[in-house]
Design a protein around this motif. Structure first.
Motif, PDB file in Angstrom:
ATOM      1  N   GLN A  90      64.077  88.297  25.410  1.00  0.00           N
ATOM      2  CA  GLN A  90      65.410  88.881  25.555  1.00  0.00           C
ATOM      3  C   GLN A  90      66.457  87.998  24.901  1.00  0.00           C
ATOM      4  O   GLN A  90      66.255  86.802  24.698  1.00  0.00           O
ATOM      5  N   GLU A  91      67.580  88.614  24.591  1.00  0.00           N
ATOM      6  CA  GLU A  91      68.702  87.865  24.044  1.00  0.00           C
ATOM      7  C   GLU A  91      69.348  87.035  25.152  1.00  0.00           C
ATOM      8  O   GLU A  91      69.276  87.395  26.337  1.00  0.00           O
ATOM      9  N   PRO A  92      69.992  85.928  24.800  1.00  0.00           N
ATOM     10  CA  PRO A  92      70.714  85.144  25.812  1.00  0.00           C
ATOM     11  C   PRO A  92      71.819  85.979  26.456  1.00  0.00           C
ATOM     12  O   PRO A  92      72.414  86.848  25.809  1.00  0.00           O
ATOM     13  N   GLU A  93      72.057  85.684  27.704  1.00  0.00           N
ATOM     14  CA  GLU A  93      73.115  86.356  28.467  1.00  0.00           C
ATOM     15  C   GLU A  93      74.165  85.326  28.872  1.00  0.00           C
ATOM     16  O   GLU A  93      73.811  84.278  29.422  1.00  0.00           O
ATOM     17  N   GLY A  94      75.415  85.641  28.600  1.00  0.00           N
ATOM     18  CA  GLY A  94      76.500  84.770  29.047  1.00  0.00           C
ATOM     19  C   GLY A  94      76.681  84.929  30.541  1.00  0.00           C
ATOM     20  O   GLY A  94      77.075  85.990  30.998  1.00  0.00           O
ATOM     21  N   VAL A  95      76.379  83.902  31.299  1.00  0.00           N
ATOM     22  CA  VAL A  95      76.423  83.961  32.756  1.00  0.00           C
ATOM     23  C   VAL A  95      77.817  83.656  33.285  1.00  0.00           C
ATOM     24  O   VAL A  95      78.357  84.388  34.105  1.00  0.00           O
ATOM     25  N   SER A  96      78.379  82.564  32.806  1.00  0.00           N
ATOM     26  CA  SER A  96      79.686  82.159  33.296  1.00  0.00           C
ATOM     27  C   SER A  96      80.334  81.226  32.283  1.00  0.00           C
ATOM     28  O   SER A  96      79.651  80.381  31.708  1.00  0.00           O
ATOM     29  N   CYS A  97      81.628  81.400  32.086  1.00  0.00           N
ATOM     30  CA  CYS A  97      82.363  80.562  31.163  1.00  0.00           C
ATOM     31  C   CYS A  97      83.710  80.183  31.755  1.00  0.00           C
ATOM     32  O   CYS A  97      84.246  80.901  32.616  1.00  0.00           O
ATOM     33  N   ILE A  98      84.244  79.065  31.289  1.00  0.00           N
ATOM     34  CA  ILE A  98      85.531  78.583  31.763  1.00  0.00           C
ATOM     35  C   ILE A  98      86.345  78.163  30.560  1.00  0.00           C
ATOM     36  O   ILE A  98      85.823  77.503  29.650  1.00  0.00           O
ATOM     37  N   SER A  99      87.591  78.555  30.549  1.00  0.00           N
ATOM     38  CA  SER A  99      88.428  78.258  29.393  1.00  0.00           C
ATOM     39  C   SER A  99      88.791  76.776  29.352  1.00  0.00           C
ATOM     40  O   SER A  99      88.655  76.054  30.334  1.00  0.00           O
ATOM     41  N   GLY A 100      89.252  76.361  28.188  1.00  0.00           N
ATOM     42  CA  GLY A 100      89.675  74.985  28.041  1.00  0.00           C
ATOM     43  C   GLY A 100      91.149  74.792  28.329  1.00  0.00           C
ATOM     44  O   GLY A 100      91.628  73.676  28.332  1.00  0.00           O
ATOM     45  N   SER A 101      91.850  75.868  28.555  1.00  0.00           N
ATOM     46  CA  SER A 101      93.278  75.770  28.814  1.00  0.00           C
ATOM     47  C   SER A 101      93.520  75.272  30.230  1.00  0.00           C
ATOM     48  O   SER A 101      92.613  75.209  31.044  1.00  0.00           O
ATOM     49  N   VAL A 136      65.697  80.315  31.538  1.00  0.00           N
ATOM     50  CA  VAL A 136      66.124  79.043  30.998  1.00  0.00           C
ATOM     51  C   VAL A 136      67.640  79.102  30.860  1.00  0.00           C
ATOM     52  O   VAL A 136      68.175  80.021  30.229  1.00  0.00           O
ATOM     53  N   TYR A 137      68.313  78.143  31.438  1.00  0.00           N
ATOM     54  CA  TYR A 137      69.771  78.077  31.394  1.00  0.00           C
ATOM     55  C   TYR A 137      70.187  76.979  30.416  1.00  0.00           C
ATOM     56  O   TYR A 137      69.654  75.871  30.447  1.00  0.00           O
ATOM     57  N   PHE A 138      71.147  77.295  29.564  1.00  0.00           N
ATOM     58  CA  PHE A 138      71.685  76.276  28.671  1.00  0.00           C
ATOM     59  C   PHE A 138      73.204  76.346  28.643  1.00  0.00           C
ATOM     60  O   PHE A 138      73.792  77.398  28.901  1.00  0.00           O
ATOM     61  N   CYS A 139      73.805  75.211  28.367  1.00  0.00           N
ATOM     62  CA  CYS A 139      75.259  75.163  28.300  1.00  0.00           C
ATOM     63  C   CYS A 139      75.707  75.253  26.840  1.00  0.00           C
ATOM     64  O   CYS A 139      74.947  74.937  25.921  1.00  0.00           O
ATOM     65  N   ALA A 140      76.925  75.684  26.664  1.00  0.00           N
ATOM     66  CA  ALA A 140      77.454  75.896  25.320  1.00  0.00           C
ATOM     67  C   ALA A 140      78.958  75.654  25.306  1.00  0.00           C
ATOM     68  O   ALA A 140      79.612  75.675  26.359  1.00  0.00           O
ATOM     69  N   ALA A 141      79.482  75.441  24.105  1.00  0.00           N
ATOM     70  CA  ALA A 141      80.909  75.182  23.942  1.00  0.00           C
ATOM     71  C   ALA A 141      81.447  75.957  22.749  1.00  0.00           C
ATOM     72  O   ALA A 141      80.731  76.189  21.763  1.00  0.00           O
ATOM     73  N   HIS A 142      82.701  76.353  22.852  1.00  0.00           N
ATOM     74  CA  HIS A 142      83.343  77.139  21.799  1.00  0.00           C
ATOM     75  C   HIS A 142      84.820  76.772  21.746  1.00  0.00           C
ATOM     76  O   HIS A 142      85.493  76.754  22.787  1.00  0.00           O
ATOM     77  N   LEU A 143      85.307  76.494  20.536  1.00  0.00           N
ATOM     78  CA  LEU A 143      86.738  76.205  20.383  1.00  0.00           C
ATOM     79  C   LEU A 143      87.487  77.521  20.356  1.00  0.00           C
ATOM     80  O   LEU A 143      87.823  78.067  19.296  1.00  0.00           O
ATOM     81  N   GLY A 144      87.728  78.038  21.525  1.00  0.00           N
ATOM     82  CA  GLY A 144      88.386  79.331  21.651  1.00  0.00           C
ATOM     83  C   GLY A 144      88.361  79.753  23.099  1.00  0.00           C
ATOM     84  O   GLY A 144      88.343  78.912  23.999  1.00  0.00           O
ATOM     85  N   SER A 145      88.333  81.033  23.332  1.00  0.00           N
ATOM     86  CA  SER A 145      88.436  81.567  24.695  1.00  0.00           C
ATOM     87  C   SER A 145      87.068  81.733  25.350  1.00  0.00           C
ATOM     88  O   SER A 145      86.027  81.752  24.683  1.00  0.00           O
ATOM     89  N   TRP A 146      87.106  81.923  26.665  1.00  0.00           N
ATOM     90  CA  TRP A 146      85.859  82.203  27.383  1.00  0.00           C
ATOM     91  C   TRP A 146      85.299  83.547  26.934  1.00  0.00           C
ATOM     92  O   TRP A 146      84.090  83.767  26.941  1.00  0.00           O
ATOM     93  N   LEU A 147      86.179  84.450  26.544  1.00  0.00           N
ATOM     94  CA  LEU A 147      85.725  85.754  26.068  1.00  0.00           C
ATOM     95  C   LEU A 147      84.908  85.603  24.799  1.00  0.00           C
ATOM     96  O   LEU A 147      83.844  86.190  24.643  1.00  0.00           O
ATOM     97  N   GLY A 148      85.406  84.778  23.888  1.00  0.00           N
ATOM     98  CA  GLY A 148      84.660  84.548  22.657  1.00  0.00           C
ATOM     99  C   GLY A 148      83.312  83.918  22.929  1.00  0.00           C
ATOM    100  O   GLY A 148      82.307  84.253  22.292  1.00  0.00           O
ATOM    101  N   LEU A 149      83.285  83.004  23.910  1.00  0.00           N
ATOM    102  CA  LEU A 149      82.041  82.312  24.205  1.00  0.00           C
ATOM    103  C   LEU A 149      81.078  83.211  24.959  1.00  0.00           C
ATOM    104  O   LEU A 149      79.966  83.464  24.493  1.00  0.00           O
ATOM    105  N   CYS A 150      81.480  83.697  26.111  1.00  0.00           N
ATOM    106  CA  CYS A 150      80.545  84.405  26.980  1.00  0.00           C
ATOM    107  C   CYS A 150      80.229  85.821  26.522  1.00  0.00           C
ATOM    108  O   CYS A 150      79.107  86.276  26.708  1.00  0.00           O
ATOM    109  N   GLN A 151      81.209  86.510  25.959  1.00  0.00           N
ATOM    110  CA  GLN A 151      80.978  87.918  25.623  1.00  0.00           C
ATOM    111  C   GLN A 151      80.671  88.136  24.147  1.00  0.00           C
ATOM    112  O   GLN A 151      79.932  89.043  23.804  1.00  0.00           O
TER     113      GLN A 151
END
Length: 125
Positions: free
Chosen positions: A42-53, A93-108
């Motif tokens: 299966q494709e990865p699923e964005g479980v939860s994200c938090i903004s950097g703001s 399998v859970y992995f963490c990730a980072a994105h220079l932008g919004s939680w929407l861009g990262l998780c969705q």
């Protein structure tokens, strides 16, 4: 930048786990951070994200709302995922990730700039 996740394990349904992810190298506080999970085939699923703001907006996929809580400690370059009331369907399998932008861009939109290796979470009786 490297992301290192830890905290997975084998637990019974209804149990709790806390996943941790530490970032080494320079990672601005403006990066959104988050957790994904993936099961084989299966494709990865964005479980939860938090903004950097400063408002630290949070996103949770519907299946974990009310059970999982994401938090971050910018001083320690850490992001956490507290998982309560675990269910067999949380196994992945859970992995963490980072994105220079919004939680929407990262998780969705899965706009991942950096990702760590995974940690296995198995929920089984």
């Amino acid at each position: 930048v490297q992301l290192q996740a830890s905290g997975g394990g084998l637990v019974q349904p209804g149990s709790s786990l806390r996943l941790s992810c530490v970032a080494s190298g320079f990672l601005s506080d403006y990066y959104a951070m988050g957790w994904f999970r993936q099961v084989p085939g299966q494709e990865p699923e964005g479980v939860s994200c938090i903004s950097g703001s400063s408002d630290a907006s949070r996103y949770y996929v519907d299946s974990v709302k009310g059970r999982f809580t994401i938090s971050r400690d910018n001083a320690k370059k850490m992001v956490y995922l507290q998982m309560n009331s675990l269910k067999p369907e949380d196994t992945a399998v859970y992995f963490c990730a980072a994105h220079l932008g919004s939680w929407l861009g990262l998780c969705q939109k899965h706009e991942i700039d950096y990702r760590g290796q995974g940690t296995q979470v198995t929920v089984s009786s």
